[in-house]
Design a protein around this motif. Structure first.
Motif, mmCIF file in Angstrom:
data_model
loop_
_atom_site.group_PDB
_atom_site.id
_atom_site.type_symbol
_atom_site.label_atom_id
_atom_site.label_comp_id
_atom_site.label_asym_id
_atom_site.label_seq_id
_atom_site.Cartn_x
_atom_site.Cartn_y
_atom_site.Cartn_z
ATOM 1 N N THR A 105 -46.936 -26.449 15.264
ATOM 2 C CA THR A 105 -46.573 -27.288 14.117
ATOM 3 C C THR A 105 -46.162 -26.468 12.892
ATOM 4 O O THR A 105 -45.100 -26.726 12.302
ATOM 5 N N ARG A 129 -48.422 -29.424 20.417
ATOM 6 C CA ARG A 129 -48.692 -29.601 18.989
ATOM 7 C C ARG A 129 -47.472 -29.125 18.222
ATOM 8 O O ARG A 129 -47.204 -27.927 18.125
ATOM 9 N N THR A 130 -46.738 -30.090 17.679
ATOM 10 C CA THR A 130 -45.506 -29.764 16.982
ATOM 11 C C THR A 130 -45.136 -30.903 16.043
ATOM 12 O O THR A 130 -45.904 -31.864 15.894
ATOM 13 N N THR A 131 -43.969 -30.814 15.431
ATOM 14 C CA THR A 131 -43.500 -31.863 14.540
ATOM 15 C C THR A 131 -42.930 -33.027 15.344
ATOM 16 O O THR A 131 -42.557 -32.876 16.507
#
Length: 225
Positions: A105, A129-131
Motif C-alpha cells: 500500500t 495489500r494495496t490501493t
C-alpha cells in the motif's frame, strides 16, 4: 515523507509483455523473497533473502546479470531513482519473487500520488495489500513445492487472472479454481510455459474453447527484459 522500505532485486524500464497491459511501457520493480517455489520459475534468484547480499542502490542499477543481490529502498528513494534514471514510462509493475509477502500500500500510494499507474503480479498465495486503484494480476500457483494455498481474497481482488500452462492438468486446475472461488467475469489469460509448441497449442485451443485470452510473453519473443 514515507519511510517504508522494500527489498528490491531489479529496477528497470521495459515493455510489459504479458496480460492486459501487453505493449505498455513500464517500470519494473522486482522484489526479493518468495517461498512458493514454482518448478518452472524463471526468477529463482529472487527466492531467498540473504542479508550478506544487500547492495547499494547504485550497484542495483548497475547490475548486468541476474543475481541474488538486493537493495533496501524506501518509497522516496524509489521515486528519486525514477527521476534520476529519466524513466519515461508512467506505469509501474511490482513483481517478484512474491511481492505480496509485504504490504504494498505505501509503495503504490507513493507512486500513484506521483502520477504513475500501478500493477502487482502475484501468485495469489498471500493477502493482497494495496490501493484500490492498483491493477492486480493473479497468476495462481497450484500445488507448488512451498505448499501454499490460493486465497479466495486474492482471486476476488484480481483484475485479471494469468495462468501458466503446459499440460491438461493445468487447465483442469484453473477450471477448479474458478469454480471454487466463483470467478465468472474476471478476464482469464493462459500463458504457455517456456513458449513450447505443445503448451502454446494447448493454450490456444483452451482459450478458444473457454473464451479466455492468450498471453504469450511478448518480451521473450522480441528479446527484451
Amino acid at each position: 515523507m514515507n519511510l517504508t522500505n522494500y527489498k528490491i532485486n531489479e529496477f528497470f524500464q521495459t515493455i510489459q509483455g504479458e496480460g492486459s497491459y501487453t505493449g505498455q511501457p513500464s517500470i519494473f520493480i522486482r522484489l526479493q523473497g518468495c517461498p512458493v517455489a514454482c518448478s518452472w520459475c524463471d526468477t529463482k534468484h529472487t527466492w531467498d533473502i540473504e542479508p550478506s547480499l544487500e547492495i547499494s542502490a547504485d550497484k542495483l542499477l548497475a547490475k548486468s546479470a541476474e543475481t541474488e543481490q538486493w537493495s533496501d529502498l524506501s518509497v522516496d528513494q524509489i521515486l528519486t531513482l525514477i527521476v534520476q534514471q529519466k524513466f519515461k514510462a508512467k506505469h509501474v509493475v511490482i513483481t517478484g519473487g512474491e511481492p505480496c509477502m509485504v504490504d504494498l500500500t505505501p509503495l503504490c500510494q507513493g507512486l500513484e500520488q506521483a502520477g504513475f499507474s500501478t500493477q502487482i503480479e502475484t501468485s495469489g498465495t498471500f493477502e493482497i495489500r494495496t490501493t484500490d486503484s492498483c491493477w492486480v494480476t493473479v497468476s495462481p500457483k497450484v500445488n507448488m513445492r512451498g505448499g501454499y494455498e490460493i486465497l479466495s481474497s486474492a482471486m476476488k481482488r484480481a483484475n485479471e487472472i494469468k495462468h501458466p500452462v503446459a499440460t491438461e492438468q493445468h487447465i483442469d486446475d484453473l477450471k477448479s479454481l474458478l469454480l471454487q472461488h466463483k470467478v465468472t467475469t474476471t478476464p482469464v489469460y493462459l500463458q504457455p510455459i517456456s513458449q513450447k509448441q505443445r503448451a502454446t497449442e494447448l493454450a490456444i485451443a483452451s482459450c478458444i474453447e473457454n473464451d479466455w485470452r492468450l498471453s504469450i510473453q511478448v518480451h521473450k519473443y522480441i528479446g527484451i527484459e
